[in-house]
Write a protein that holds these residues in place. Structure first.
Motif, PDB file in Angstrom:
ATOM      1  N   TRP A  10       0.829  -1.201   0.000  1.00 59.63           N
ATOM      2  CA  TRP A  10       0.000   0.000   0.000  1.00 59.63           C
ATOM      3  C   TRP A  10       0.869   1.260   0.000  1.00 59.63           C
ATOM      4  O   TRP A  10       2.022   1.232   0.424  1.00 59.63           O
ATOM      5  CB  TRP A  10      -0.919   0.003   1.232  1.00 59.63           C
ATOM      6  N   ARG A  63      -6.942  -5.492   4.961  1.00 66.07           N
ATOM      7  CA  ARG A  63      -7.624  -4.994   3.760  1.00 66.07           C
ATOM      8  C   ARG A  63      -7.414  -5.986   2.632  1.00 66.07           C
ATOM      9  O   ARG A  63      -6.340  -6.556   2.474  1.00 66.07           O
ATOM     10  CB  ARG A  63      -7.067  -3.625   3.353  1.00 66.07           C
ATOM     11  N   THR A  64      -8.438  -6.187   1.829  1.00 66.36           N
ATOM     12  CA  THR A  64      -8.351  -7.081   0.684  1.00 66.36           C
ATOM     13  C   THR A  64      -7.330  -6.544  -0.314  1.00 66.36           C
ATOM     14  O   THR A  64      -7.325  -5.347  -0.637  1.00 66.36           O
ATOM     15  CB  THR A  64      -9.716  -7.219   0.000  1.00 66.36           C
ATOM     16  N   ALA A 100      -5.482  -5.452  -3.591  1.00 73.92           N
ATOM     17  CA  ALA A 100      -5.962  -4.896  -4.862  1.00 73.92           C
ATOM     18  C   ALA A 100      -5.173  -5.436  -6.047  1.00 73.92           C
ATOM     19  O   ALA A 100      -5.571  -5.268  -7.199  1.00 73.92           O
ATOM     20  CB  ALA A 100      -5.865  -3.367  -4.831  1.00 73.92           C
ATOM     21  N   MET A 158      -6.185 -11.255  -4.657  1.00 70.62           N
ATOM     22  CA  MET A 158      -7.053 -10.079  -4.601  1.00 70.62           C
ATOM     23  C   MET A 158      -8.524 -10.429  -4.339  1.00 70.62           C
ATOM     24  O   MET A 158      -9.322  -9.550  -4.009  1.00 70.62           O
ATOM     25  CB  MET A 158      -6.924  -9.253  -5.885  1.00 70.62           C
ATOM     26  N   HIS A 212     -10.704 -12.324   0.505  1.00 72.55           N
ATOM     27  CA  HIS A 212     -11.111 -11.069   1.114  1.00 72.55           C
ATOM     28  C   HIS A 212     -10.645 -10.914   2.556  1.00 72.55           C
ATOM     29  O   HIS A 212     -10.625 -11.875   3.331  1.00 72.55           O
ATOM     30  CB  HIS A 212     -12.627 -10.922   1.054  1.00 72.55           C
ATOM     31  N   ASP A 263     -13.115  -4.405   2.263  1.00 77.43           N
ATOM     32  CA  ASP A 263     -13.150  -4.740   0.843  1.00 77.43           C
ATOM     33  C   ASP A 263     -12.299  -3.752   0.047  1.00 77.43           C
ATOM     34  O   ASP A 263     -11.705  -2.821   0.597  1.00 77.43           O
ATOM     35  CB  ASP A 263     -14.596  -4.741   0.347  1.00 77.43           C
ATOM     36  N   HIS A 264     -12.286  -3.931  -1.270  1.00 78.74           N
ATOM     37  CA  HIS A 264     -11.467  -3.052  -2.115  1.00 78.74           C
ATOM     38  C   HIS A 264     -11.873  -1.578  -1.994  1.00 78.74           C
ATOM     39  O   HIS A 264     -11.066  -0.685  -2.225  1.00 78.74           O
ATOM     40  CB  HIS A 264     -11.590  -3.486  -3.581  1.00 78.74           C
ATOM     41  N   SER A 265     -13.116  -1.340  -1.611  1.00 77.05           N
ATOM     42  CA  SER A 265     -13.595   0.040  -1.461  1.00 77.05           C
ATOM     43  C   SER A 265     -12.897   0.763  -0.318  1.00 77.05           C
ATOM     44  O   SER A 265     -12.881   2.002  -0.282  1.00 77.05           O
ATOM     45  CB  SER A 265     -15.099   0.036  -1.203  1.00 77.05           C
ATOM     46  N   ASN A 266     -12.338  -0.001   0.619  1.00 80.95           N
ATOM     47  CA  ASN A 266     -11.707   0.545   1.822  1.00 80.95           C
ATOM     48  C   ASN A 266     -12.714   1.226   2.746  1.00 80.95           C
ATOM     49  O   ASN A 266     -12.346   1.998   3.634  1.00 80.95           O
ATOM     50  CB  ASN A 266     -10.588   1.531   1.473  1.00 80.95           C
TER      51      ASN A 266
END
Length: 656
Positions: free
Chosen positions: A12, A341-342, A344, A349, A352, A356-359
């Motif tokens: 990240w 966090r999942t 990306a 990816m 999960h 989720d990917h949305s954070n």
């Protein structure tokens, strides 16, 4: 009890690290695991170490008082190492190197790999070994008994065999190599048994190959552990394990480590059939039994699984908290969820995490936050432990031997162990899962299913246990093989004949066919897979076959031997038989039983010698009501209750 997460800051933007740590602290996270796959970020080029980013991450979490598990990232060497030293790559049975780019493709026997693994471990412990916020070190990740066929492994295996058997003639004698003209005339002729299905190959060679590959994993852990402790004797060490096709002998793997860590992914969808054991209670008790002590869950279910297969359904409401609490109930002192966090990017990816990917915080994240609050209430239980009257004997070698030569369709070694475990759990009993060489003297009841490969130390231990007054249960396919995985030339159950008070005149591998047995009380149960035709010598019949050509002959026996009792179950039954049998055994041995527990409810007890804490876990998709024998104080809800009302996957803990 502590709750944590697995975190991969190297995946990240650095601008996210601070906010992630802050959000973790706000949600109640107490532990974070770092760096288990970060070698390329720590040593991007040979001999060039870049620890600055990890320094920064550790400082951030230290400021929030979050304890750090720091991983020595030897599972995934950097690509420059594979390119410069291709000899460290595992070799497939066809003689070709594994294609790199995945994980775990290094050979743990390669001197070159071990050299660089030692160096990164040394650099890390020198830098962080005395940091107070780094509370635990993890060596590698999910080590397996890797079936590498490189020249180093071949030569090391041959040397291992010579050390074990002394010379080639002894190997030939132990393996019975005269079959198929397989006598070895030179040590170089011994090859790893990986090219064909195991059932086609010499079973003695196959079992020794497993022993060797398993020991190789344990030796690698030992070497890194000794190096780390040389730098700092006070560090606390573990590694994480998971069940796979090449699961090593866990008793050896963790021998030099301080505690066991397990990656726990219980099923999201429960099986409707009662005969299918969905609960992970057995696996958790097995982890506690590896070192006879509490353990950690280093990875825990957090969302829909995927990546290596189709995605699973999302965890149902209650499962994030419930399965973590289940682990606490069975001896886990810490549970870390995989992952914060999942991802990306990369292959995982769609495996999960909590976010989720949305954070954006979601249902699972808020349930996780509630778990963190509940775990704090369990802090007084850190000084408690599980004390069991019942032990189930598990052998990695027997498990592997059955994989080498499967006996018959529907006969499964691990399923037998789980059936017994489920049966006793149905009555609220604590159950230990232990090695056959463990001290059995404190148990009122020991279950030793299918003691297929004879280990003289284990056999002597079981005899000693019964002689001293213990109650033992043996089952079909006991005493079949010697230590070399060859059949013993004697009437079954060979080494256990005297103890069980029986002889098996013949057996019938019935597979998916079914017969019926009737116990001494007239109860009838279906049986399948295997039927031993038993002749009692000193034993009495507990149950008999009611049909087939062995009608009226014993199917289950009981034998008084010295000061104890040995039962023998000559067939495989459904869960209803094992529950009936377990109930009778508990009554006879004086082990307390909880009656009329709703199906799916699991009960375990932890004690500090003064207070007892009883965990009631509703591992089902139905609401349940459980009356208590007297009003008890709920640790979770801070009230006195005389009846528990549990939603699906909910747990309550009461003080007795």
């Amino acid at each position: 009890m502590r709750v944590g997460v697995d975190y991969y800051p190297e995946q990240w933007e650095s601008s996210m690290w601070q906010s992630d740590a802050e959000k973790m602290a706000q949600s109640g996270v107490k532990l974070v695991r770092l760096s288990d796959f970060a070698w390329s970020k720590l040593e991007p080029r040979e001999g060039e170490f870049t620890f600055g980013w990890l320094d920064h991450v550790i400082d951030i979490f230290s400021r929030y008082g979050i304890g750090i598990i720091l991983s020595i990232p030897t599972n995934c060497p950097p690509l420059w190492m594979y390119q410069s030293y291709p000899e460290i790559i595992q070799i497939r049975p066809d003689g070709k190197r594994l294609q790199i780019g995945n994980r775990g493709h290094r050979c743990v026997n390669s001197p070159v790999f071990v050299k660089y693994a030692r160096r990164i471990a040394c650099e890390m412990v020198k830098r962080y070994g005395k940091k107070k916020s780094v509370i635990v070190w993890q060596i590698d990740s999910e080590l397996e008994a890797y079936p590498c066929c490189c020249d180093v492994c071949k030569e090391k295996f041959r040397k291992w065999l010579i050390e074990k058997y002394n010379d080639l003639d002894s190997i030939n004698a132990a393996y019975g190599t005269s079959v198929w003209s397989g006598d070895y005339s030179d040590i170089s002729q011994i090859e790893p048994p990986t090219a064909y299905p195991k059932a086609w190959q010499n079973p003695s060679l196959c079992l020794d190959w497993y022993r060797f590959t398993s020991q190789s994993a344990a030796d690698f852990v030992k070497e890194i552990a000794e190096l780390v402790r040389l730098e700092n004797p006070k560090v606390i060490l573990t590694t994480n394990t998971v069940f796979s096709n090449n699961t090593p002998d866990l008793y050896h793997l963790f021998e030099e480590l301080d505690f066991v860590s397990y990656d726990n992914y219980p099923p999201i969808s429960l099986e409707a059939e009662e005969e299918t054991i969905s609960s992970h209670a057995f696996e958790l008790d097995m982890m506690r039994g590896v070192k006879g002590a509490d353990f950690w869950v280093m990875e825990q279910l957090s969302g829909p699984t995927g990546s290596y297969a189709y995605m699973s359904p999302a965890p149902k409401p209650g499962q994030i908290m419930g399965y973590a609490m289940q682990a606490f109930a069975h001896g886990a002192d810490a549970v870390l969820h995989f992952r914060w966090r999942t991802a990306a990017t990369g292959a995982e990816m769609f495996r999960h995490g909590l976010l989720d990917h949305s954070n954006v915080p979601n249902r699972r994240f808020y349930e996780f936050s509630e778990l963190c609050k509940s775990a704090v209430k369990l802090t007084p239980l850190l000084s408690t432990r599980l004390i069991a009257d019942i032990a189930i004997v598990y052998s990695p070698e027997i498990d592997h031997a059955f994989k080498i030569q499967p006996q018959v369709r529907t006969f499964d070694y691990m399923e037998q162990l789980k059936m017994f475990h489920s049966a006793f759990s149905h009555f609220g009993a604590n159950v230990d899962v232990v090695s056959g060489e463990a001290d059995l003297s404190e148990y009122k009841l020991v279950i030793a299913p299918s003691m297929y490969v004879n280990n003289s130390a284990v056999t002597e231990n079981l005899y000693r246990y019964v002689i001293n007054g213990g109650t033992l249960v043996l089952t079909a396919r006991s005493g079949v093989k010697d230590a070399n995985n060859n059949c013993i030339i004697d009437t079954l159950p060979t080494v256990y004949k005297e103890l069980a008070g029986i002889e098996i005149t013949e057996y019938d591998p019935i597979g998916e066919q079914k017969h019926v047995i009737r116990d001494f009380a007239g109860n009838e149960f279906s049986c399948h897979a295997w039927c031993d035709v038993i002749q009692a010598t000193s034993a009495k019949a507990y149950a008999e076959y009611t049909d087939g050509w062995y009608r009226c002959l014993p199917a289950v026996t009981m034998n008084r031997y010295c000061n104890g009792i040995a039962y023998y179950i000559g067939t495989v039954c459904g869960l209803d038989f094992y529950e009936s049998f377990a109930s009778n055994l508990m009554m006879q041995t004086g082990i307390p039983r909880l009656k009329d527990l709703p199906r799916g409810v699991e009960v375990t007890t932890r004690t500090n010698g003064k207070d007892e804490y009883i965990f009631f876990f509703n591992n089902s998709e139905k609401d349940v009501s459980i009356p208590l024998p007297k009003p008890m104080y709920s640790v979770i809800y801070s009230i006195v209750e005389d009846e528990l009302q549990l939603k699906p996957f909910e747990m309550d803990v009461v003080r007795k």
